[in-house]
Design an enzyme around this catalytic site. Structure first.
Site, PDB file in Angstrom:
ATOM      1  N   SER A  20     -13.863  29.281  48.521  1.00 12.86           N
ATOM      2  CA  SER A  20     -14.344  29.096  49.929  1.00 12.86           C
ATOM      3  C   SER A  20     -13.875  27.588  50.295  1.00 12.86           C
ATOM      4  O   SER A  20     -13.590  27.048  49.589  1.00 12.86           O
ATOM      5  CB  SER A  20     -15.873  29.144  49.545  1.00 12.86           C
ATOM      6  OG  SER A  20     -16.699  28.202  48.738  1.00 12.86           O
ATOM      7  N   ASP A  41     -13.509  30.116  40.556  1.00 13.34           N
ATOM      8  CA  ASP A  41     -14.553  29.837  41.294  1.00 13.34           C
ATOM      9  C   ASP A  41     -15.849  30.215  40.539  1.00 13.34           C
ATOM     10  O   ASP A  41     -15.765  31.141  39.873  1.00 13.34           O
ATOM     11  CB  ASP A  41     -14.462  30.101  42.632  1.00 13.34           C
ATOM     12  CG  ASP A  41     -15.501  29.604  43.696  1.00 13.34           C
ATOM     13  OD1 ASP A  41     -15.104  28.750  44.616  1.00 13.34           O
ATOM     14  OD2 ASP A  41     -16.698  29.797  43.656  1.00 13.34           O
ATOM     15  N   ASP A  67     -17.171  28.573  35.656  1.00 18.37           N
ATOM     16  CA  ASP A  67     -17.412  27.116  35.985  1.00 18.37           C
ATOM     17  C   ASP A  67     -16.355  26.212  35.552  1.00 18.37           C
ATOM     18  O   ASP A  67     -15.835  26.297  34.517  1.00 18.37           O
ATOM     19  CB  ASP A  67     -18.941  26.830  35.154  1.00 18.37           C
ATOM     20  CG  ASP A  67     -19.335  25.576  35.519  1.00 18.37           C
ATOM     21  OD1 ASP A  67     -18.817  24.738  35.546  1.00 18.37           O
ATOM     22  OD2 ASP A  67     -20.718  25.690  35.696  1.00 18.37           O
ATOM     23  N   TYR A 152     -22.591  11.501  45.631  1.00 20.78           N
ATOM     24  CA  TYR A 152     -21.325  11.964  46.174  1.00 20.78           C
ATOM     25  C   TYR A 152     -20.358  10.926  46.389  1.00 20.78           C
ATOM     26  O   TYR A 152     -19.238  11.280  45.808  1.00 20.78           O
ATOM     27  CB  TYR A 152     -21.743  12.918  47.614  1.00 20.78           C
ATOM     28  CG  TYR A 152     -20.371  13.523  48.171  1.00 20.78           C
ATOM     29  CD1 TYR A 152     -20.156  14.792  47.341  1.00 20.78           C
ATOM     30  CD2 TYR A 152     -19.612  12.922  49.084  1.00 20.78           C
ATOM     31  CE1 TYR A 152     -18.903  15.377  47.968  1.00 20.78           C
ATOM     32  CE2 TYR A 152     -18.710  13.559  49.679  1.00 20.78           C
ATOM     33  CZ  TYR A 152     -18.227  14.715  48.978  1.00 20.78           C
ATOM     34  OH  TYR A 152     -17.250  15.637  49.788  1.00 20.78           O
ATOM     35  N   LYS A 156     -16.697  10.650  44.412  1.00 17.90           N
ATOM     36  CA  LYS A 156     -15.417  10.837  44.969  1.00 17.90           C
ATOM     37  C   LYS A 156     -14.934   9.659  44.749  1.00 17.90           C
ATOM     38  O   LYS A 156     -13.423   9.706  44.766  1.00 17.90           O
ATOM     39  CB  LYS A 156     -15.694  11.156  46.613  1.00 17.90           C
ATOM     40  CG  LYS A 156     -16.330  12.597  46.780  1.00 17.90           C
ATOM     41  CD  LYS A 156     -15.236  13.613  46.029  1.00 17.90           C
ATOM     42  CE  LYS A 156     -15.787  14.936  46.509  1.00 17.90           C
ATOM     43  NZ  LYS A 156     -14.715  16.057  45.960  1.00 17.90           N
TER      44      LYS A 156
END
Length: 249
Positions: A20, A41, A67, A152, A156
């Site tokens: 996705s 995925d 996973d 997040y 990153k």
């Protein structure tokens, strides 16, 4: 979910989070570029549907519902291939939450997928890569900072640092490791925002819209190409120029 047998002479690209969003767009682009693509995925139905679509279109593809943090399964699926040329680490999660409301469990969950998942997939790939191999991580413009999702942002920023460290460790082996840092992109993750939030975020972009997944995939494909293997340790921001500042945004 194996769809075709590996061809020994054909370059093979593995894409985590490949069913996705940016990952899916990358799978499609690399398939078009002539790679055998290995879709990784957690969503089995999406993996199966994408592989069926690719095979029907005549591309060389295989899929695994795994996973990214399951090292034994990642290792096994890589071993099942004839060669390992590219690993694209696109799997990630990005829930929004005010800083003082983030739980320890939430923080760990984001770091596990976004950082540990990159580490595991990259490490298992490079253990089998020959000189000329390429690893492309997907970080984010959020590595520069941002409000409402500190876990997040931290994850990153860690991906950027990990990318540089891997590149330094692997440069003598001539394995290139780089990162693409997308800005606000129109994916299922960002579509989880309310329409008003999505519109407001889009309006803050220099182009007045989010990036499309294929626009990010094009940059990933650039670094996945054997023609750019002399580039290593770099993070390329693909955000329409917003990270430059100076636009009053």
């Amino acid at each position: 979910m194996q769809a075709t047998q590996p061809l020994v002479g054909k370059e093979t690209a593995f894409i985590t989070g490949g069913a996705s969003g940016i990952g899916r767009a990358t799978v499609l682009r690399l398939a078009e570029d002539g790679f055998r693509v290995v879709v990784i995925d957690r969503n089995a139905l999406q993996v199966e549907a994408l592989v069926a679509e690719l095979v029907q279109a005549g591309y060389d593809a295989v899929g695994h519902a795994v996973d990214v943090c399951d090292r034994s399964k990642i290792s096994a699926l890589i071993d099942a291939e004839a060669r390992v040329d590219v690993m694209v680490c696109a799997a990630g999660i990005g829930p929004s939450c005010a800083f003082d409301a983030i739980s320890d469990e939430d923080f760990r969950a984001v770091l596990e997928v976004n950082v540990l998942g990159v580490f595991i997939a990259s490490q298992e790939a490079v253990r089998r890569m020959k000189p000329g191999g390429r690893v492309v991580t997907v970080s984010s413009r959020a590595a520069l900072g941002g409000g409402g999702f500190a876990h997040y942002v931290a994850s990153k920023a860690a991906v950027v640092g990990l990318t540089r460290a891997m590149a330094m460790d692997l440069r003598q082996r001539r394995i290139a490791v780089n990162s693409i840092a997308p800005g606000f992109t129109d994916t299922g993750m960002t579509r989880a925002m309310t329409p008003a939030q999505h519109a407001a975020a889009s309006a803050l972009e220099p182009a007045g819209r989010p990036a499309e997944p294929h626009e990010i995939a094009n940059a990933i494909a650039f670094l996945a190409s054997p023609r750019t293997s002399f580039i290593t340790g770099q993070t390329i921001f693909v955000d329409g120029g917003k990270s430059l500042g100076g636009l009053g945004l």
